[in-house]
Scaffold this motif. Sequence first.
Motif, PDB file in Angstrom:
ATOM      1  N   LYS A 184       0.788  -1.159  -0.073  1.00 33.46           N
ATOM      2  CA  LYS A 184      -0.127   0.018  -0.058  1.00 33.46           C
ATOM      3  C   LYS A 184       0.922   1.303  -0.106  1.00 33.46           C
ATOM      4  O   LYS A 184       0.246   2.344   0.033  1.00 33.46           O
ATOM      5  CB  LYS A 184      -0.985  -0.080   1.135  1.00 33.46           C
ATOM      6  CG  LYS A 184      -1.898  -1.315   1.330  1.00 33.46           C
ATOM      7  CD  LYS A 184      -2.759  -1.201  -0.053  1.00 33.46           C
ATOM      8  CE  LYS A 184      -3.875  -2.317  -0.068  1.00 33.46           C
ATOM      9  NZ  LYS A 184      -4.477  -2.149  -1.221  1.00 33.46           N
ATOM     10  N   THR A 185       1.942   1.091  -0.388  1.00 34.38           N
ATOM     11  CA  THR A 185       3.048   2.229  -0.221  1.00 34.38           C
ATOM     12  C   THR A 185       2.676   3.211  -1.305  1.00 34.38           C
ATOM     13  O   THR A 185       2.516   4.531  -0.986  1.00 34.38           O
ATOM     14  CB  THR A 185       4.581   1.852  -0.611  1.00 34.38           C
ATOM     15  OG1 THR A 185       5.000   0.927   0.599  1.00 34.38           O
ATOM     16  CG2 THR A 185       5.460   3.127  -0.588  1.00 34.38           C
ATOM     17  N   ASP A 211      -2.560   9.692   5.227  1.00 37.90           N
ATOM     18  CA  ASP A 211      -1.034   9.207   4.692  1.00 37.90           C
ATOM     19  C   ASP A 211      -0.404   8.640   5.860  1.00 37.90           C
ATOM     20  O   ASP A 211       0.746   8.288   5.891  1.00 37.90           O
ATOM     21  CB  ASP A 211      -0.286  10.381   4.156  1.00 37.90           C
ATOM     22  CG  ASP A 211       0.132  11.465   5.158  1.00 37.90           C
ATOM     23  OD1 ASP A 211      -0.742  11.555   6.040  1.00 37.90           O
ATOM     24  OD2 ASP A 211       0.951  12.286   5.104  1.00 37.90           O
ATOM     25  N   ARG A 212      -1.034   8.448   7.166  1.00 40.45           N
ATOM     26  CA  ARG A 212      -0.433   8.242   8.336  1.00 40.45           C
ATOM     27  C   ARG A 212      -1.204   7.095   9.089  1.00 40.45           C
ATOM     28  O   ARG A 212      -1.008   6.622  10.299  1.00 40.45           O
ATOM     29  CB  ARG A 212      -0.496   9.333   9.259  1.00 40.45           C
ATOM     30  CG  ARG A 212       0.300  10.519   8.825  1.00 40.45           C
ATOM     31  CD  ARG A 212       0.412  11.683   9.721  1.00 40.45           C
ATOM     32  NE  ARG A 212       0.656  12.980   8.689  1.00 40.45           N
ATOM     33  CZ  ARG A 212       0.872  14.277   9.277  1.00 40.45           C
ATOM     34  NH1 ARG A 212       0.653  14.196  10.778  1.00 40.45           N
ATOM     35  NH2 ARG A 212       1.213  14.926   8.398  1.00 40.45           N
ATOM     36  N   PHE A 213      -1.900   6.382   8.344  1.00 37.95           N
ATOM     37  CA  PHE A 213      -2.483   5.154   8.853  1.00 37.95           C
ATOM     38  C   PHE A 213      -2.979   4.389   7.718  1.00 37.95           C
ATOM     39  O   PHE A 213      -3.373   4.937   6.332  1.00 37.95           O
ATOM     40  CB  PHE A 213      -3.810   5.571   9.627  1.00 37.95           C
ATOM     41  CG  PHE A 213      -5.091   6.195   9.060  1.00 37.95           C
ATOM     42  CD1 PHE A 213      -6.058   5.434   8.740  1.00 37.95           C
ATOM     43  CD2 PHE A 213      -4.914   7.595   9.034  1.00 37.95           C
ATOM     44  CE1 PHE A 213      -7.289   6.003   7.881  1.00 37.95           C
ATOM     45  CE2 PHE A 213      -6.065   8.249   8.358  1.00 37.95           C
ATOM     46  CZ  PHE A 213      -7.198   7.498   8.064  1.00 37.95           C
ATOM     47  N   LEU A 214      -3.441   3.025   8.279  1.00 28.56           N
ATOM     48  CA  LEU A 214      -4.362   2.105   7.050  1.00 28.56           C
ATOM     49  C   LEU A 214      -5.125   1.322   7.962  1.00 28.56           C
ATOM     50  O   LEU A 214      -4.985   1.035   8.987  1.00 28.56           O
ATOM     51  CB  LEU A 214      -3.242   1.080   6.315  1.00 28.56           C
ATOM     52  CG  LEU A 214      -2.349   1.783   5.258  1.00 28.56           C
ATOM     53  CD1 LEU A 214      -1.203   0.827   4.833  1.00 28.56           C
ATOM     54  CD2 LEU A 214      -3.420   1.889   3.908  1.00 28.56           C
ATOM     55  N   THR A 264       0.389   8.756  -2.553  1.00 29.51           N
ATOM     56  CA  THR A 264      -0.332   9.802  -3.356  1.00 29.51           C
ATOM     57  C   THR A 264      -1.213  10.302  -2.260  1.00 29.51           C
ATOM     58  O   THR A 264      -1.348  11.645  -2.676  1.00 29.51           O
ATOM     59  CB  THR A 264      -1.450   8.670  -4.081  1.00 29.51           C
ATOM     60  OG1 THR A 264      -1.048   7.943  -5.244  1.00 29.51           O
ATOM     61  CG2 THR A 264      -2.424   9.726  -4.780  1.00 29.51           C
ATOM     62  N   ASN A 265      -1.600   9.953  -1.431  1.00 29.59           N
ATOM     63  CA  ASN A 265      -2.309  10.808  -0.377  1.00 29.59           C
ATOM     64  C   ASN A 265      -1.470  11.768   0.401  1.00 29.59           C
ATOM     65  O   ASN A 265      -1.634  12.946   0.619  1.00 29.59           O
ATOM     66  CB  ASN A 265      -2.739   9.820   0.884  1.00 29.59           C
ATOM     67  CG  ASN A 265      -4.087   9.174   0.375  1.00 29.59           C
ATOM     68  OD1 ASN A 265      -4.693   9.628  -0.547  1.00 29.59           O
ATOM     69  ND2 ASN A 265      -4.504   8.214   1.231  1.00 29.59           N
ATOM     70  N   TYR A 266       0.042  11.336   0.604  1.00 29.76           N
ATOM     71  CA  TYR A 266       0.771  12.323   1.017  1.00 29.76           C
ATOM     72  C   TYR A 266       1.229  13.369   0.414  1.00 29.76           C
ATOM     73  O   TYR A 266       1.246  14.500   0.649  1.00 29.76           O
ATOM     74  CB  TYR A 266       2.190  11.651   1.381  1.00 29.76           C
ATOM     75  CG  TYR A 266       3.345  12.623   1.827  1.00 29.76           C
ATOM     76  CD1 TYR A 266       3.525  13.045   2.925  1.00 29.76           C
ATOM     77  CD2 TYR A 266       4.196  12.701   0.835  1.00 29.76           C
ATOM     78  CE1 TYR A 266       4.739  13.785   3.186  1.00 29.76           C
ATOM     79  CE2 TYR A 266       5.302  13.783   0.861  1.00 29.76           C
ATOM     80  CZ  TYR A 266       5.722  14.150   2.158  1.00 29.76           C
ATOM     81  OH  TYR A 266       6.326  15.061   2.465  1.00 29.76           O
TER      82      TYR A 266
END
Length: 474
Positions: free
Chosen positions: A2-3, A121-124, A8-10
């Motif tokens: 999921k990197t 961009d800091r969780f999944l 993309t979100n970052y």
Amino acid sequence: AKTPYLQTNYELFDIYSGNLKPYIEQIMKESLSEQYFNQIKSRIMPINILKRLIDKLSKCYSTSPIRTSTNMQDFIDYYVDELNLDLSMNTADEFANLFKGYALEPYVKNGKACLRVLPYDRFLVYSDDASNPLAVTVFIKIMGKKLIKNTKTGSLESRTVYYFYTNDEFLAYDSKKEVYSPAMEGNGGINPYGVIPLYYANRSKYSILPIQDTDLSAMVKLIPNILSDLGGAILFQCFSIIYGIDINFEKLTISPNSLWSFKSDKASQKDPKIGTIKPEADIDKVMMFIKESLAIWIESRGIKAGSIGNIDAQNFASGIAKIIDEMDTYELRKVSIQSFQVEEFEFFEMLLKMHNYWVSKGLIKNQQMYNGELELSIEYDEPKPYMSKTEQLDSIERELKLGTIDFETAVKELHPDWDENKVKEIVAAKKEPLEIEVKEDDVATNDNSNTKGLETETEASDRTWGYRLYSWEE
């Protein structure tokens, strides 16, 4: 795996935070020759529309919602105030429009309950629930890089640390899949809350990880990229290309007072010629293309774009701003409010369990524990379709004339941000329309073209209407 999703979100969050220029530079480096890029890189125009666009969409908490509980009103009021909830939820509204999801993390620090809103961009999240694949069973919080000692070599290495939460367990691992011991001390891998202590909101109906909109990042980059290309074109339009035919150009100097003397090639038997080539780009057409592209894109996202008039180099900035300012986000806000009503209720249900644990352990003082199921209703300010100030005035004027509203109601509708004292002050200061005294000296007696001092019927009506609403002093 999921990197790329997180990257993309970052990138979206980075641009939203104001760091647009490096992305435009990278695009231009890849599409232009190195020599040309080095000449125009100082003219890059990183005009960032993302912040203004997201702010325009995120208006669900511009007015505080009314939260009513029949059995735990004290609990609700305490946390709305303690967590500064409306401000945090406004940030959540922004992230919901930016990423289609967000996370809320309540925590206690120095005896005070706090709340942070996590960008996507800091969780999944992960689900192994076969009956409901949208239900989160594992929450993965990305803690960033830590210096960790390699057990084999003894050297320090920089590794990314991950916290894993389930309803019952807490585990911490690094990027090499080794247990991160400092985070595990004192908890034994147990989650004491009995519920994942982070609330995840997902605006996708079909996937636990919302599918990202590829158009958002692309359009936000495209507009400043085209403008930067235009900046380069303008730069080279300032300089003409000088050419010569059958001329010996040796030792010629370009300066305002220079005198050129040259001879033709005798062997050619032709007269020497000199001329210039001036590059040209149709700047106004390019700017209109940008504006129309922006309007079409906004419409494609289910938003009614603002006015699109003629645009040129002088009014470009105001033209783009007008499109965004006059966007009608009415329909999208109605849908967002429906989502927030569900999300806030679920958040308070989770918070109730965390609250009871905090109280039982003495982490927060002077608070009681609550039993039973939470009963809560949340009412948001009803969104209204966009109306310009002129349209508002016309509508309210017609209602005043019909007698369907009074003067005080009209003031409140025009200025919903005014407090009650301000409204009462304006109402109390209301006066009858002023009568205009026209002096004879100001009226033409012999020349009909001299109309100084006179008002048309329309002008007088407009001025009187403004006076009635605002008590303007003349």
